[in-house]
Design an enzyme around this catalytic site. Structure first.
Site, short mmCIF file in Angstrom:
data_model
loop_
_atom_site.label_atom_id
_atom_site.label_comp_id
_atom_site.label_asym_id
_atom_site.label_seq_id
_atom_site.Cartn_x
_atom_site.Cartn_y
_atom_site.Cartn_z
N TYR A 19 0.86 -1.20 0.00
CA TYR A 19 0.00 0.00 0.00
C TYR A 19 0.89 1.25 0.00
CZ TYR A 19 -3.35 3.44 1.68
OH TYR A 19 -4.11 4.56 1.80
N THR A 36 1.65 3.78 1.68
CA THR A 36 2.46 4.28 2.80
C THR A 36 3.52 3.27 3.25
OG1 THR A 36 0.87 3.37 4.35
CG2 THR A 36 0.56 5.69 3.74
N LYS A 37 3.54 2.10 2.62
CA LYS A 37 4.40 1.03 3.14
C LYS A 37 5.87 1.22 2.72
CE LYS A 37 1.18 -1.37 5.22
NZ LYS A 37 0.11 -0.41 5.52
N ASN A 38 6.74 0.31 3.20
CA ASN A 38 8.17 0.48 2.96
C ASN A 38 8.56 0.20 1.51
OD1 ASN A 38 8.25 1.05 5.63
ND2 ASN A 38 9.41 -0.76 6.26
#
Ligand SMILES: Cc1ncc(COP(=O)(O)O)c(C=O)c1O
Length: 398
Positions: free
Chosen positions: A193, A195-197
């Site tokens: 998603y 916002t993920k790393n």
């Protein structure tokens, strides 16, 4: 910045709003997406296959199946783990709703075990207390990128013959005693998603040691259609497909994998940038009246996905929600990870849970604030966050 006076100068200007969790995207991803667009092959194809292979080799996993969200990864893992109606699956109350929803979508009953107040991860003692004859699996979440106590969780699972499905949405880079998160149990589930790393916009991945499980997940992710149905329009000639199970529409697109392939190449350099941001926050906040994350446990690697502080109004003079609003007024985006699961009406009404029954998760959920941590942040951005937090706590804690 002057709070409580007629004049208020936000730390950042409105047209320079610091978006929480903004991904670090570079030209390679953009060009790869353009190539996919020009090739005419947007859907599931060779780039998805490559991204799966690259991810498996990064994690040292035998098999990786790309899907279109972390939620899909969890749901399909539940099914492949053989979770059925009447079964119970134990998870944490301090997680995103989709962890719990995946259990419910599989028809099973979620059972919550409270977290450790310091690590914020599921407490193995609580897990053991909630085991019944119906318990079939444990679903630990490596919260914020900090590894759960996997020795204890694996021991409990072995003792009670339970499956382990790890929610690694925050934990791509996480390690525990030299072993990578997602490889401890039957399935490791990841989210890409925004916002993920590592991001693909929307996207997810399941890793597993078991070839049959991987094949079933791949098949279930595309309507339950027989092997390699995605090749049916390729230059190898038309291929008939056969529906062998009632599956789902959970397949990843080449357009998404085009982003992921290049994101994954920078997973380590982005991790280093977030660690730098993390260390700057730790140093700047150590004497302020707030709670910062506890140090990483020995022999573990933190993925530095979320930098969460606790705002206790009794110490800070400002409520958590007041603090969220004040940060936003400073044009700095913040997050809450998470209100504990029983705070949400659906779960209270359907499972009879009360927040007070899980006091550690409730307390954290009511005080926690996630500050921007993304690898996209510059030193100046981090400096602005530090300035806003410091000024707010200095003004209100007096
Ligand atoms: C802990 C946790 N589990 C599951 C998910 C679900 O991932 P996705 O949004 O890709 O479906 C997320 C992410 O949003 C998450 O943070």
């Amino acid at each position: 910045m002057k709070v409580n006076s007629g004049e208020f100068n936000p730390v950042r200007s409105k047209d320079n709003f610091l978006v929480f969790g903004a991904p670090a995207i570079e030209d390679d991803e953009i060009q790869e997406v353009v190539k996919s667009m020009k090739s005419g092959w947007l859907g599931t194809g060779p780039k998805v296959a490559q991204f799966g292979q690259d991810f498996a080799s990064y994690k040292g996993a035998s098999y990786a199946v790309a899907v279109n969200s972390g939620t899909a990864a969890l749901h399909l893992s539940m099914i492949a783990a053989g979770i059925k109606p009447e079964d119970e699956v134990i998870t944490t109350p301090l997680t995103f709703c989709s962890t719990v929803n995946a259990i419910i979508h599989a028809g099973a009953t979620p059972v919550l075990a409270d977290v450790d107040p310091y690590t914020m991860n599921i407490d193995p003692e609580q897990v053991e207390k909630h085991i019944t004859s119906k318990t079939k699996a444990i679903l630990p979440v490596h919260y914020a990128g900090r590894s759960c106590d996997m020795d204890s969780i694996v021991e409990i699972a072995e003792k009670h013959n339970l499956k382990i499905i790890e929610d690694c949405a925050h934990a791509i880079e996480t390690e525990y005693k030299g072993q990578k998160a997602g490889t401890f149990g039957n399935f490791g589930c990841f989210s890409f998603y925004v916002t993920k790393n590592v991001i693909t916009g929307e996207g997810g991945m399941v890793i597993t040691k078991n070839e049959e499980d991987a094949a079933r997940i791949k098949m279930l992710a595309l309507h339950g259609m027989s092997k390699d149905a995605w090749k049916r329009f390729s230059d190898e000639g038309y291929k008939h497909y056969y529906v062998v199970e009632c599956g789902f529409k959970y397949n990843m697109m080449d357009l998404q994998a085009a982003i992921g392939i290049h994101q994954l190449k920078r997973v380590e350099s982005n991790w280093m940038r977030r660690k730098l941001n993390w260390d700057m926050y730790n140093e700047a906040f150590k004497d302020l009246p707030l709670t910062i994350p506890v140090p990483s446990e020995p022999a573990t690697r933190h993925a530095y996905h979320l930098y969460t502080i606790l705002i206790d109004e009794a110490k800070t003079g400002i409520s958590r929600d007041g603090f969220l609003n004040a940060m936003t007024a400073n044009n700095i985006g913040v997050g809450v990870h998470y209100l504990s699961i029983p705070e949400h009406p659906y779960y209270r009404e359907n499972f009879g849970w009360k927040p007070e029954d899980f006091p550690n998760a409730m307390g954290i959920g009511r005080q926690t604030v996630s500050l921007p941590l993304s690898a996209k942040l510059t030193d100046e951005d981090v400096g602005d966050v530090i300035e806003a937090v410091t000024q707010l706590l200095t003004v209100f804690s007096k």
